[in-house]
Design an enzyme around this catalytic site. Structure first.
Site, PDB file in Angstrom:
ATOM      1  N   HIS A 114       3.436  13.403   3.594  1.00  0.00           N
ATOM      2  CA  HIS A 114       2.886  12.499   2.572  1.00  0.00           C
ATOM      3  C   HIS A 114       1.525  12.926   2.054  1.00  0.00           C
ATOM      4  CE1 HIS A 114       5.885   9.241   3.287  1.00  0.00           C
ATOM      5  NE2 HIS A 114       5.907   9.773   4.501  1.00  0.00           N
ATOM      6  N   LYS A 123      -5.104   0.176  -5.322  1.00  0.00           N
ATOM      7  CA  LYS A 123      -4.697   1.205  -4.355  1.00  0.00           C
ATOM      8  C   LYS A 123      -5.847   1.341  -3.378  1.00  0.00           C
ATOM      9  CE  LYS A 123      -4.250   4.038  -7.968  1.00  0.00           C
ATOM     10  NZ  LYS A 123      -2.885   4.486  -7.710  1.00  0.00           N
ATOM     11  N   ARG A 124      -5.636   2.061  -2.274  1.00  0.00           N
ATOM     12  CA  ARG A 124      -6.748   2.280  -1.355  1.00  0.00           C
ATOM     13  C   ARG A 124      -7.906   2.973  -2.060  1.00  0.00           C
ATOM     14  NH1 ARG A 124      -6.036   1.285   4.195  1.00  0.00           N
ATOM     15  NH2 ARG A 124      -8.168   2.059   4.359  1.00  0.00           N
ATOM     16  N   LYS A 162      -8.656   9.345  -5.628  1.00  0.00           N
ATOM     17  CA  LYS A 162      -7.990   8.410  -6.543  1.00  0.00           C
ATOM     18  C   LYS A 162      -8.885   8.052  -7.734  1.00  0.00           C
ATOM     19  CE  LYS A 162      -5.258   6.396  -2.737  1.00  0.00           C
ATOM     20  NZ  LYS A 162      -3.827   6.581  -3.058  1.00  0.00           N
ATOM     21  N   THR A 213       3.221   4.969  -5.290  1.00  0.00           N
ATOM     22  CA  THR A 213       4.352   4.055  -5.460  1.00  0.00           C
ATOM     23  C   THR A 213       3.907   2.836  -6.261  1.00  0.00           C
ATOM     24  OG1 THR A 213       3.830   3.275  -3.236  1.00  0.00           O
ATOM     25  CG2 THR A 213       5.757   4.695  -3.467  1.00  0.00           C
ATOM     26  N   LYS A 250       5.716   0.399  -9.286  1.00  0.00           N
ATOM     27  CA  LYS A 250       5.741  -1.069  -9.361  1.00  0.00           C
ATOM     28  C   LYS A 250       5.315  -1.537 -10.744  1.00  0.00           C
ATOM     29  CE  LYS A 250       4.742  -0.917  -4.514  1.00  0.00           C
ATOM     30  NZ  LYS A 250       3.663  -0.735  -3.532  1.00  0.00           N
TER      31      LYS A 250
HETATM   32  C1  26Q Z   1      -3.843   9.507  10.737  1.00  0.00           C
HETATM   33  C2  26Q Z   1      -4.508   9.775  11.935  1.00  0.00           C
HETATM   34  C3  26Q Z   1      -5.352   8.851  12.498  1.00  0.00           C
HETATM   35  C4  26Q Z   1      -5.516   7.633  11.873  1.00  0.00           C
HETATM   36  C5  26Q Z   1      -4.864   7.351  10.696  1.00  0.00           C
HETATM   37  C6  26Q Z   1      -4.038   8.300  10.128  1.00  0.00           C
HETATM   38  C7  26Q Z   1      -3.333   8.001   8.863  1.00  0.00           C
HETATM   39  C8  26Q Z   1      -2.844   6.734   8.581  1.00  0.00           C
HETATM   40  C9  26Q Z   1      -2.218   6.451   7.395  1.00  0.00           C
HETATM   41  C10 26Q Z   1      -3.125   8.995   7.913  1.00  0.00           C
HETATM   42  C11 26Q Z   1      -2.476   8.714   6.713  1.00  0.00           C
HETATM   43  C12 26Q Z   1      -2.012   7.434   6.449  1.00  0.00           C
HETATM   44  C13 26Q Z   1      -1.345   7.064   5.204  1.00  0.00           C
HETATM   45  C14 26Q Z   1      -1.081   7.882   4.207  1.00  0.00           C
HETATM   46  C15 26Q Z   1      -0.450   7.417   2.971  1.00  0.00           C
HETATM   47  O1  26Q Z   1      -0.305   6.227   2.722  1.00  0.00           O
HETATM   48  N1  26Q Z   1      -0.031   8.343   2.107  1.00  0.00           N
HETATM   49  C16 26Q Z   1       0.615   7.965   0.864  1.00  0.00           C
HETATM   50  O2  26Q Z   1       2.015   7.951   1.079  1.00  0.00           O
HETATM   51  C17 26Q Z   1       2.701   7.413  -0.036  1.00  0.00           C
HETATM   52  C18 26Q Z   1       4.164   7.307   0.307  1.00  0.00           C
HETATM   53  O3  26Q Z   1       4.757   8.557   0.316  1.00  0.00           O
HETATM   54  C19 26Q Z   1       2.466   8.272  -1.280  1.00  0.00           C
HETATM   55  O4  26Q Z   1       3.057   7.634  -2.377  1.00  0.00           O
HETATM   56  C20 26Q Z   1       0.967   8.455  -1.530  1.00  0.00           C
HETATM   57  O5  26Q Z   1       0.767   9.376  -2.589  1.00  0.00           O
HETATM   58  C21 26Q Z   1       0.285   8.942  -0.268  1.00  0.00           C
HETATM   59  O6  26Q Z   1      -1.119   8.989  -0.452  1.00  0.00           O
END
Ligand code: 26Q
Length: 786
Positions: free
Chosen positions: A327, A514-515, A520, A622, A626
């Site tokens: 991702h 979004k975050r 972004k 995503t 929406k």
């Molecule tokens: C990793 C290690 C330690 C702590 C936290 C994390 C961590 C947690 C969540 C790393 C990444 C995430 C989330 C990533 C994320 O939401 N990525 C998004 O995924 C979506 C679904 O595929 C995409 O549409 C987005 O583009 C992408 O940013």
């Protein structure tokens, strides 16, 4: 009246609370309705066909508020309203029920959409994750600064879940052993035919109370063992890019991965004993990013140690079982662990990583790859364990989440692996569930669509194309405009309730939700708002159509710059919203605590969807889908799924601007933001507001640091590494073009309609079928949800 449902609700209320429907409060009704509906869903679901099953392992499931979506999928919404109304209550009372926020953002929400789509189409997909005690923090603003509060999502109970104590398993770490207790949540497909399971593991002390220690007068030992165990599933990490190097995070990852693999092996051996020859014919395991990748060595370990399989045989079963979804393309976000830490926390797993690494080096040698070239593949290199490499090596499928993203994986981020295993790589463009994001979130547009083409679109979103000829008539376009206005008013009411801010529904609604991340580029949006503001004040921008610029975003609590950007936007809001010259033309609102429920109000009300990430950084997105499904135009870069959105809806119906991936690749080395800043007075003016006294960061130095990030860079990055100054003017121009086009409301509404009519591709029903057929080798049980 649905008598089954009513008597179910009455019984639960009587057993659990000694109340009647009339005398129950909201919390009791929430509990009773959920339990009664869940019971009926279990009872009425069809029996599961035998055959292969897929398991989705994910550290996050951002399911949101469950009561409306579950009742909707069961077809119980109006029955429930009727039952409640007859007793002086209303369905809308449940608006105060909190979301289940067991995820950060896109990756967690995608997992939730996949579960809905699989259940709706009879695909045998189980979810496995962590039952965090606290989900993603709640956000408030104090003087424009983000403040975080604990998210006690179980405050009103967790009536949808069932504790399955009898299925608990032990999970062992180097320094402790805990009990993983599963809680099962029903995943109810639309139409109620299929009910799949989301199994979330909760960490508890092995001996819920250690009497031994207690009796020996070591009461504190007994208590601390409990605390140490419960800590593992206590909180969701609020960082959605990187937060590595933390022992607790490795424990979380192994905790749910190990429990889930033990669960799957238990289920398999119950019918097949210790003959594992059919394991990968019956189970497919999808790894949602690298967070559950330790499931790979865990399966190999269990097969080797508990069932006496040889290492090579165990390896081959694992390779055929696992598939990995990536991702993110940003190198710094690829998960790595310090080997020293890893070996302390998971000594029994480290051993298998060494064995796998050895097997890899043998394989590489066989293919004539050695020395420096071989090093880039090493699972353990410079004392770091590379989880993505482990995932690619021991899986049969590696996928990206949008076409452009998969190309970047193949040609850049994982290019050496692509050279080794070209056939493993494939694309699965993300999607969203039309049940929650259209049928439930946008009742006005949904009834309109159903009136025109029937309700088949709910399980087959491509059917929206049938509206093509119908909606072109001026009278129909006007109906769309009325629906949009209605949704704007609904959002205005919600924002007034939540934020105490009044907005006019006659404004253009321009929304970025979004975050909060530098890539972004919410900061570019902020600069552009200032550019327009100064232009209106100076008289260089005329005939501007009134616009509400709406933001929603949480910043990771430790992400200093992201928090500075929030403060900056709130400061801009204070200035613009109180300026008499612009009050009627511009409003800037940063909504607090943006979450799934908020998104359900925001997306149907938008005219303009802001998707402005630096090309090559957003894997898919995503939120963009929406908005599209709800009839907004995209103001965006050619990044992630925006590329496919523009392709489907027609570029002429969206506002695409800015540097492309290739452009950025070409200029990266010579890019000089200082030159742009110095040579363009309009750019200089908006950037300088960070430090010239226009705004205050209350002496924190945040704004100074933001400016420096653009013009000076930092030890870890070049100046303006997300190319904000490069894209700012093209962005402002595209934004002003959209604003001018809005003057012809009919023409603009046609663009909006072209978007939702052509959004069929972005149903997660399409996505999950592709996973099922092309990766898991599953055939869906049914074609239709009903
Ligand atoms: C990793 C290690 C330690 C702590 C936290 C994390 C961590 C947690 C969540 C790393 C990444 C995430 C989330 C990533 C994320 O939401 N990525 C998004 O995924 C979506 C679904 O595929 C995409 O549409 C987005 O583009 C992408 O940013």
């Amino acid at each position: 009246m649905n008598e089954q449902l009513r008597s179910g609700i009455e019984q639960v209320l009587l057993f659990d609370f000694g109340r009647t429907i009339k005398s129950a409060d909201t919390r009791m009704l929430y509990s009773a309705i959920s339990k009664a509906a869940a019971a009926l869903s279990y009872k009425n679901a069809e029996e599961k066909p035998a055959g292969k099953k897929a398991c989705y392992l994910s550290a996050e499931f951002l399911v949101g508020r469950l009561i409306y979506s579950n009742l909707f999928n069961l077809g119980f919404l109006s029955d429930t309203e009727e039952i409640l109304a007859a007793n002086g209550h209303s369905l809308s009372d449940f608006e105060e029920i909190e979301d289940d926020a067991l995820g950060n953002g896109g990756l967690g929400r995608l997992a939730a959409c996949f579960l809905d789509s699989a259940a709706t189409h009879g695909i045998a997909l189980g979810g496995y994750g962590i039952r965090y005690k606290y989900g993603l923090f709640k956000q408030k603003f104090e003087n424009g600064f983000q403040k975080e509060y604990a998210d006690d999502w179980q405050a009103f109970g967790d009536p949808w879940s069932v504790r399955r104590e009898e299925l608990s398993v032990k999970v062992r770490f180097g320094d402790q052993t805990v009990l993983a207790v599963p809680y099962d949540m029903p995943i109810i497909g639309y139409g109620g035919k299929t009910v799949n399971t989301l199994r979330l593991w909760q960490s508890e002390a092995e001996n819920s109370f250690d009497f031994d220690s207690f009796n020996k007068n070591k009461r504190s030992d007994a208590v601390s063992e409990r605390i140490r165990a419960e800590e593992i599933s206590a909180t969701l990490y609020p960082n959605d890019e990187t937060d590595y190097g933390k022992a607790l995070r490795i424990k979380q990852e192994y905790f749910f991965s190990s429990a889930s693999i033990q669960d799957i092996v238990r289920e398999y051996t119950a019918t097949h004993g210790s003959d594992f020859s059919r394991f990968s014919d019956l189970y497919a395991v999808q790894l949602n990013d690298t967070h559950p990748v330790v499931a790979i060595p865990e399966l190999i370990r269990i097969l080797a140690e508990d069932y006496d399989l040889g290492f090579d045989e165990a390896f081959e079963i694992a390779r055929k079982t696992f598939a990995y979804t990536n991702h993110t393309v940003m190198a710094e976000a690829l998960e790595k662990w310090y080997a020293g830490l890893f070996v302390t926390v998971l000594p029994q797993i480290y051993k298998y990583i060494i064995l796998i690494d050895y097997k890899l080096s043998t394989y590489l040698r066989g293919r004539g790859i050695r020395g420096k070239e071989a090093k880039q593949y090493a699972l353990i290199s410079e004392n770091m364990i590379h989880m993505a490499r482990l995932a690619v090596f021991v899986s049969h499928s590696v996928n990206g989440v949008a076409e452009i993203h998969t190309e970047i994986l193949k040609n850049d981020a994982l290019k050496e692996w692509y050279a080794l295993y070209p056939d493993k790589f494939n694309n699965k463009t993300n999607g969203i569930t039309p049940r929650r994001w259209l049928a439930l979130a946008n009742p006005a547009l949904s009834s309109y669509i159903t009136e025109k083409i029937g309700d088949g679109w709910i399980t087959d979103l491509e059917k929206l194309k049938q509206l093509e000829g119908i909606i072109s008539a001026p009278s129909e376009i006007n109906r769309f405009i009325e629906i949009k206005n209605h949704n704007k008013q609904r959002l205005c009411d919600y924002i007034e309730k939540m934020e105490g801010i009044k907005l006019g529904s006659n404004f253009i609604f321009d929304i970025q939700i979004k975050r909060l991340h530098e890539y972004k580029r919410q900061l570019m949006n902020a600069f552009s708002i200032l550019y327009i503001y100064f232009g209106i004040k100076d008289g260089t921008i005329k005939n501007f159509n009134p616009t509400a610029f709406i933001f929603g975003a949480k910043a990771a609590p430790g992400y200093y710059r992201a928090k500075g950007i929030i403060k900056f936007i709130n400061e801009i809001g204070n200035l613009i919203n109180s300026d008499k010259d612009t009050k009627e033309l511009m409003k800037v609102v940063f909504v607090s605590n943006y979450n799934v429920t908020y998104a359900e109000y925001l997306t149907p009300a938008a005219d303009i969807s802001e998707q402005i990430s630096t090309a090559g950084t957003e894997a898919s997105g995503t939120g963009n889908m929406k908005f599209m499904v709800n009839g907004a135009v995209t103001l965006g870069t050619l990044d992630g799924a925006n590329v496919e959105i523009a392709e489907q809806a027609g570029e002429e119906n969206n506002y695409i601007f800015g540097a492309r991936v290739e452009d950025i690749g070409r200029i990266a080395d010579s890019y000089n933001p200082v030159e742009i800043y110095e040579n363009n007075p309009l750019i200089k003016r908006v950037v300088d507001t960070l430090t010239d006294g226009t705004f205050s960061d209350e002496g924190t130095g945040m704004f100074e640091e933001l400016k420096a990030s653009l013009l000076k860079g930092a030890s870890w990055h070049k100046p303006d590494n997300y190319y904000i100054l490069l894209d700012l003017i093209p962005y402002c121009e595209a934004r002003l073009r959209a604003n001018r086009d809005y003057s012809d409301r009919t023409a603009f509404a046609r663009k909006c309609c072209a978007n939702f009519i052509n959004s069929g591709k972005f149903s997660s029903d399409r996505t999950i079928r592709q996973y099922a057929e092309e990766i898991w080798g599953l055939t869906s049980g049914t074609d239709e949800g009903n």
